[in-house]
Design a protein around this motif. Structure first.
Motif, PDB file in Angstrom:
ATOM      1  N   GLU A  66      30.199   8.495  36.486  1.00  0.00           N
ATOM      2  CA  GLU A  66      28.696   8.394  36.945  1.00  0.00           C
ATOM      3  C   GLU A  66      28.277   9.849  36.539  1.00  0.00           C
ATOM      4  OE1 GLU A  66      25.475   7.165  38.182  1.00  0.00           O
ATOM      5  OE2 GLU A  66      27.279   5.755  38.207  1.00  0.00           O
ATOM      6  N   PRO A  67      27.576  10.095  35.834  1.00  0.00           N
ATOM      7  CA  PRO A  67      26.959   9.101  34.700  1.00  0.00           C
ATOM      8  C   PRO A  67      28.042   8.658  33.863  1.00  0.00           C
ATOM      9  CG  PRO A  67      26.224  11.153  34.119  1.00  0.00           C
ATOM     10  CD  PRO A  67      27.035  11.476  35.178  1.00  0.00           C
ATOM     11  N   PRO A  68      27.847   7.569  32.923  1.00  0.00           N
ATOM     12  CA  PRO A  68      28.993   7.163  32.059  1.00  0.00           C
ATOM     13  C   PRO A  68      28.857   8.000  30.779  1.00  0.00           C
ATOM     14  CG  PRO A  68      27.065   5.704  32.104  1.00  0.00           C
ATOM     15  CD  PRO A  68      26.748   6.409  33.133  1.00  0.00           C
ATOM     16  N   MET A  69      30.125   8.740  30.437  1.00  0.00           N
ATOM     17  CA  MET A  69      30.180   9.746  29.691  1.00  0.00           C
ATOM     18  C   MET A  69      31.366   9.631  28.802  1.00  0.00           C
ATOM     19  SD  MET A  69      27.914  12.809  30.589  1.00  0.00           S
ATOM     20  CE  MET A  69      26.988  13.238  29.571  1.00  0.00           C
ATOM     21  N   VAL A  70      31.386   9.828  27.414  1.00  0.00           N
ATOM     22  CA  VAL A  70      32.721   9.846  26.756  1.00  0.00           C
ATOM     23  C   VAL A  70      32.538  11.257  25.863  1.00  0.00           C
ATOM     24  CG1 VAL A  70      33.154   7.407  26.870  1.00  0.00           C
ATOM     25  CG2 VAL A  70      31.902   8.252  24.965  1.00  0.00           C
ATOM     26  N   LEU A  71      33.696  11.391  25.039  1.00  0.00           N
ATOM     27  CA  LEU A  71      33.665  12.626  24.171  1.00  0.00           C
ATOM     28  C   LEU A  71      34.582  11.977  23.017  1.00  0.00           C
ATOM     29  CD1 LEU A  71      36.493  14.295  23.916  1.00  0.00           C
ATOM     30  CD2 LEU A  71      35.521  15.349  26.055  1.00  0.00           C
ATOM     31  N   CYS A  72      34.089  12.880  21.996  1.00  0.00           N
ATOM     32  CA  CYS A  72      34.940  12.528  20.836  1.00  0.00           C
ATOM     33  C   CYS A  72      34.910  13.963  20.113  1.00  0.00           C
ATOM     34  CB  CYS A  72      34.351  11.400  19.947  1.00  0.00           C
ATOM     35  SG  CYS A  72      32.597  11.831  19.283  1.00  0.00           S
ATOM     36  N   CYS A  73      36.003  14.340  19.269  1.00  0.00           N
ATOM     37  CA  CYS A  73      36.073  15.465  18.761  1.00  0.00           C
ATOM     38  C   CYS A  73      36.152  15.003  17.135  1.00  0.00           C
ATOM     39  CB  CYS A  73      37.450  16.340  19.043  1.00  0.00           C
ATOM     40  SG  CYS A  73      37.611  16.688  20.619  1.00  0.00           S
ATOM     41  N   VAL A  74      35.098  16.017  16.416  1.00  0.00           N
ATOM     42  CA  VAL A  74      35.276  15.765  14.898  1.00  0.00           C
ATOM     43  C   VAL A  74      35.241  17.003  14.216  1.00  0.00           C
ATOM     44  CG1 VAL A  74      33.582  14.740  13.331  1.00  0.00           C
ATOM     45  CG2 VAL A  74      33.661  13.532  15.342  1.00  0.00           C
ATOM     46  N   TYR A 149      29.530  20.851  21.955  1.00  0.00           N
ATOM     47  CA  TYR A 149      30.225  22.155  21.933  1.00  0.00           C
ATOM     48  C   TYR A 149      31.012  22.522  20.992  1.00  0.00           C
ATOM     49  CZ  TYR A 149      28.774  20.720  26.989  1.00  0.00           C
ATOM     50  OH  TYR A 149      28.054  20.373  28.092  1.00  0.00           O
ATOM     51  N   ASP A 150      31.312  23.786  20.548  1.00  0.00           N
ATOM     52  CA  ASP A 150      31.982  24.583  19.794  1.00  0.00           C
ATOM     53  C   ASP A 150      33.486  24.289  20.385  1.00  0.00           C
ATOM     54  OD1 ASP A 150      33.125  25.897  17.622  1.00  0.00           O
ATOM     55  OD2 ASP A 150      32.778  27.774  18.656  1.00  0.00           O
ATOM     56  N   GLY A 151      34.173  23.568  19.320  1.00  0.00           N
ATOM     57  CA  GLY A 151      35.958  23.537  19.622  1.00  0.00           C
ATOM     58  C   GLY A 151      36.509  23.952  18.453  1.00  0.00           C
ATOM     59  N   GLY A 152      36.429  25.235  18.084  1.00  0.00           N
ATOM     60  CA  GLY A 152      37.277  25.760  17.081  1.00  0.00           C
ATOM     61  C   GLY A 152      36.798  25.000  15.620  1.00  0.00           C
ATOM     62  N   ASP A 153      37.739  24.484  14.882  1.00  0.00           N
ATOM     63  CA  ASP A 153      37.439  23.857  13.688  1.00  0.00           C
ATOM     64  C   ASP A 153      36.479  22.424  13.819  1.00  0.00           C
ATOM     65  OD1 ASP A 153      39.560  22.370  14.451  1.00  0.00           O
ATOM     66  OD2 ASP A 153      40.646  22.762  12.326  1.00  0.00           O
ATOM     67  N   HIS A 154      36.481  21.961  15.265  1.00  0.00           N
ATOM     68  CA  HIS A 154      35.979  20.743  15.320  1.00  0.00           C
ATOM     69  C   HIS A 154      34.597  20.955  16.267  1.00  0.00           C
ATOM     70  CE1 HIS A 154      39.522  19.126  13.770  1.00  0.00           C
ATOM     71  NE2 HIS A 154      39.198  17.832  14.328  1.00  0.00           N
ATOM     72  N   SER A 155      33.823  20.068  16.494  1.00  0.00           N
ATOM     73  CA  SER A 155      32.811  19.959  17.545  1.00  0.00           C
ATOM     74  C   SER A 155      33.206  19.089  18.385  1.00  0.00           C
ATOM     75  CB  SER A 155      31.449  19.725  16.835  1.00  0.00           C
ATOM     76  OG  SER A 155      31.050  20.728  16.130  1.00  0.00           O
ATOM     77  N   ILE A 156      32.793  19.243  19.745  1.00  0.00           N
ATOM     78  CA  ILE A 156      33.152  18.157  20.673  1.00  0.00           C
ATOM     79  C   ILE A 156      31.728  17.631  20.967  1.00  0.00           C
ATOM     80  CG2 ILE A 156      33.901  17.813  23.138  1.00  0.00           C
ATOM     81  CD1 ILE A 156      35.336  20.744  22.683  1.00  0.00           C
ATOM     82  N   PHE A 157      31.626  16.237  20.743  1.00  0.00           N
ATOM     83  CA  PHE A 157      30.440  15.489  21.083  1.00  0.00           C
ATOM     84  C   PHE A 157      30.560  14.738  22.429  1.00  0.00           C
ATOM     85  CE2 PHE A 157      30.561  15.812  16.324  1.00  0.00           C
ATOM     86  CZ  PHE A 157      29.201  16.530  16.202  1.00  0.00           C
ATOM     87  N   LEU A 158      29.645  14.994  23.226  1.00  0.00           N
ATOM     88  CA  LEU A 158      29.500  14.464  24.756  1.00  0.00           C
ATOM     89  C   LEU A 158      28.633  13.161  24.325  1.00  0.00           C
ATOM     90  CD1 LEU A 158      30.718  14.421  27.468  1.00  0.00           C
ATOM     91  CD2 LEU A 158      28.729  16.157  28.062  1.00  0.00           C
ATOM     92  N   GLY A 159      28.996  12.159  24.713  1.00  0.00           N
ATOM     93  CA  GLY A 159      28.062  10.937  24.674  1.00  0.00           C
ATOM     94  C   GLY A 159      27.740  10.018  25.809  1.00  0.00           C
ATOM     95  N   GLU A 160      26.527  10.183  26.257  1.00  0.00           N
ATOM     96  CA  GLU A 160      26.038   9.373  27.227  1.00  0.00           C
ATOM     97  C   GLU A 160      26.078   7.870  26.909  1.00  0.00           C
ATOM     98  OE1 GLU A 160      22.057   8.042  29.839  1.00  0.00           O
ATOM     99  OE2 GLU A 160      22.244  10.088  28.926  1.00  0.00           O
ATOM    100  N   VAL A 161      26.921   7.230  27.657  1.00  0.00           N
ATOM    101  CA  VAL A 161      27.300   5.663  27.136  1.00  0.00           C
ATOM    102  C   VAL A 161      26.035   4.681  27.569  1.00  0.00           C
ATOM    103  CG1 VAL A 161      28.765   3.660  27.526  1.00  0.00           C
ATOM    104  CG2 VAL A 161      29.533   5.817  27.632  1.00  0.00           C
ATOM    105  N   LEU A 162      25.409   3.999  26.603  1.00  0.00           N
ATOM    106  CA  LEU A 162      24.417   3.301  26.626  1.00  0.00           C
ATOM    107  C   LEU A 162      24.592   1.685  26.803  1.00  0.00           C
ATOM    108  CD1 LEU A 162      22.044   4.778  23.653  1.00  0.00           C
ATOM    109  CD2 LEU A 162      22.032   5.244  25.964  1.00  0.00           C
ATOM    110  N   ALA A 163      25.885   1.421  26.341  1.00  0.00           N
ATOM    111  CA  ALA A 163      26.323   0.059  26.223  1.00  0.00           C
ATOM    112  C   ALA A 163      27.818   0.156  26.303  1.00  0.00           C
ATOM    113  CB  ALA A 163      25.644  -0.885  25.304  1.00  0.00           C
ATOM    114  N   ALA A 164      28.422  -0.792  26.988  1.00  0.00           N
ATOM    115  CA  ALA A 164      30.042  -1.067  26.701  1.00  0.00           C
ATOM    116  C   ALA A 164      30.207  -2.474  26.988  1.00  0.00           C
ATOM    117  CB  ALA A 164      30.678  -0.081  27.826  1.00  0.00           C
ATOM    118  N   ASP A 165      31.258  -3.008  26.013  1.00  0.00           N
ATOM    119  CA  ASP A 165      31.816  -4.499  26.298  1.00  0.00           C
ATOM    120  C   ASP A 165      33.243  -4.403  25.961  1.00  0.00           C
ATOM    121  OD1 ASP A 165      31.726  -7.071  26.846  1.00  0.00           O
ATOM    122  OD2 ASP A 165      30.519  -7.663  25.008  1.00  0.00           O
TER     123      ASP A 165
END
Length: 192
Positions: A66-74, A149-165
């Motif tokens: 709450e709110p629905p959020m996920v992260l990925c590092c790229v 966000y800056d995460g060294g040689d990666h970026s941390i992308f924080l995503g607001e979840v719009l849909a999940a199944d």
């Protein structure tokens, strides 16, 4: 007590190397080997539109309900980095055990680029992002980029979840010690 109950919480296991005991920073190879002992699920992240792209990833996590959020590092050097930055959205297909060929395909840097990389695959565009959602997966999420966000040689992308199944009664594809493995599946009530 932690682990098997034989190690007191305030005791460090013998042989653990830290910057203080080694008088140096943790080297990338040591961190890679250490993190290889942490089993992770496998996803294929995708973007849609003009920047359609896919990438195998295991640096993915739930952040908030709450709110629905996920992260990925790229990695900043990855094509997916620019694709997420430009489209401001991404989708995630959580792979099942039988989808190891898809994990390997989207990890292969010699695959075609753009929409051509999805030719011959079973997928449908996400209704919110247009990003490919892979058929046969355990779960799917569509996200709009909330923060980067800056995460060294990666970026941390924080995503607001719009849909999940999700799908039921399938085994998960896991990555552990540099190899793919079949994980648990089916009824989550079986976890003790």
């Amino acid at each position: 007590m932690i682990g098997n109950g034989r190690l007191p919480v305030n005791t460090r296991p013998t042989g653990v190397r830290t910057p203080a005991t080694e008088n140096r920073a943790v080297l990338p190879g040591a961190l890679r080997e250490t993190m290889a002992r942490f089993a992770t699920g496998i996803t294929v992240m995708t973007t849609g539109g003009e920047y359609v792209h896919g990438m195998t990833a295991n640096a993915f996590s739930s952040v908030s309900l709450e709110p629905p959020m996920v992260l990925c590092c790229v990695a900043r050097s990855a094509t997916m980095h620019e694709a997420i930055t430009v489209t401001r959205s991404f989708a995630v297909s959580v792979l099942g055990a039988e989808q190891e060929p898809l994990a390997r395909y989207f990890a292969n840097k010699s695959r075609p680029r753009g929409a051509e990389q999805f030719h011959g695959l079973d997928w449908q565009p996400g209704p919110f992002t247009g990003a490919p959602l892979l058929a046969g997966s355990l779960a799917w999420l569509e996200c709009k980029l909330a923060e980067q966000y800056d995460g060294g040689d990666h970026s941390i992308f924080l995503g607001e979840v719009l849909a999940a199944d999700w799908a039921d009664d399938r085994q998960a594809l896991l990555f552990y010690r540099g190899a793919f493995h079949r994980g648990i599946g089916g009824n989550p009530d079986g976890i003790g």
